[in-house]
Design a protein around this motif. Structure first.
Motif, PDB file in Angstrom:
ATOM      1  N   ASP A  51       0.858  -1.188   0.000  1.00 48.41           N
ATOM      2  CA  ASP A  51       0.000   0.000   0.000  1.00 48.41           C
ATOM      3  C   ASP A  51       0.892   1.235   0.000  1.00 48.41           C
ATOM      4  OD1 ASP A  51      -1.763   2.073   0.441  1.00 48.41           O
ATOM      5  OD2 ASP A  51      -2.489   1.334   2.368  1.00 48.41           O
TER       6      ASP A  51
ATOM      7  N   PHE B  32       0.420   3.755   2.834  1.00 51.06           N
ATOM      8  CA  PHE B  32       0.438   3.224   4.194  1.00 51.06           C
ATOM      9  C   PHE B  32       1.042   4.214   5.200  1.00 51.06           C
ATOM     10  CE2 PHE B  32       2.484   0.585   7.548  1.00 51.06           C
ATOM     11  CZ  PHE B  32       1.341   0.035   8.085  1.00 51.06           C
TER      12      PHE B  32
ATOM     13  N   ASP C  81      -1.039   7.378   5.590  1.00 55.92           N
ATOM     14  CA  ASP C  81      -2.230   7.088   6.394  1.00 55.92           C
ATOM     15  C   ASP C  81      -1.884   6.985   7.881  1.00 55.92           C
ATOM     16  OD1 ASP C  81      -3.763   7.099   4.112  1.00 55.92           O
ATOM     17  OD2 ASP C  81      -3.926   4.916   3.970  1.00 55.92           O
ATOM     18  N   LEU C  82      -0.743   6.365   8.203  1.00 48.22           N
ATOM     19  CA  LEU C  82      -0.318   6.293   9.605  1.00 48.22           C
ATOM     20  C   LEU C  82      -0.052   7.686  10.155  1.00 48.22           C
ATOM     21  CD1 LEU C  82       2.160   3.266   9.654  1.00 48.22           C
ATOM     22  CD2 LEU C  82      -0.185   3.313  10.508  1.00 48.22           C
TER      23      LEU C  82
ATOM     24  N   ASN D  43      -1.485  10.267   9.354  1.00 48.06           N
ATOM     25  CA  ASN D  43      -2.788  10.924   9.516  1.00 48.06           C
ATOM     26  C   ASN D  43      -3.675  10.238  10.544  1.00 48.06           C
ATOM     27  OD1 ASN D  43      -2.390  13.051   7.723  1.00 48.06           O
ATOM     28  ND2 ASN D  43      -2.886  11.768   5.964  1.00 48.06           N
TER      29      ASN D  43
ATOM     30  N   ARG E 158      -4.119   6.676  11.050  1.00 38.72           N
ATOM     31  CA  ARG E 158      -4.564   5.293  10.834  1.00 38.72           C
ATOM     32  C   ARG E 158      -3.945   4.385  11.884  1.00 38.72           C
ATOM     33  NH1 ARG E 158      -3.240   1.826   5.336  1.00 38.72           N
ATOM     34  NH2 ARG E 158      -3.772  -0.214   6.156  1.00 38.72           N
TER      35      ARG E 158
ATOM     36  N   PRO F 233      -3.113   0.556  12.438  1.00 45.45           N
ATOM     37  CA  PRO F 233      -3.088  -0.735  11.738  1.00 45.45           C
ATOM     38  C   PRO F 233      -3.478  -1.883  12.657  1.00 45.45           C
ATOM     39  CG  PRO F 233      -0.877  -0.087  12.302  1.00 45.45           C
ATOM     40  CD  PRO F 233      -1.779   1.052  12.711  1.00 45.45           C
TER      41      PRO F 233
END
Length: 62
Positions: free
Chosen positions: A27, A30, A33-34, A36, A38, A40
């Motif tokens: 991804d 990835f 997103d982390l 921001n 996210r 996991p």
């Protein structure tokens, strides 16, 4: 936290966040997103940690 470990890895390896995401999690977004917020799944965290360990081992073995 996983994102701190990844950020350190990116600096150590001089690797782009998108490349890391593609290699470690399939991804390219990835890491973004982390960054921001996210969170996991545990399985994903373990897979990413395993990728970093294997990548470092391959670098030092060469």
């Amino acid at each position: 936290m996983l994102i701190r470990t990844i950020e350190k890895f990116l600096r150590e390896q001089d690797m782009a966040a998108t490349k890391f995401g593609r290699l470690a999690a399939q991804d390219p977004r990835f890491v973004l997103d982390l960054r921001n917020g996210r969170i996991p799944r545990t399985v994903t965290e373990r897979r990413v940690e395993g990728f970093m360990n294997a990548y470092r081992a391959a670098q030092y073995a060469a």
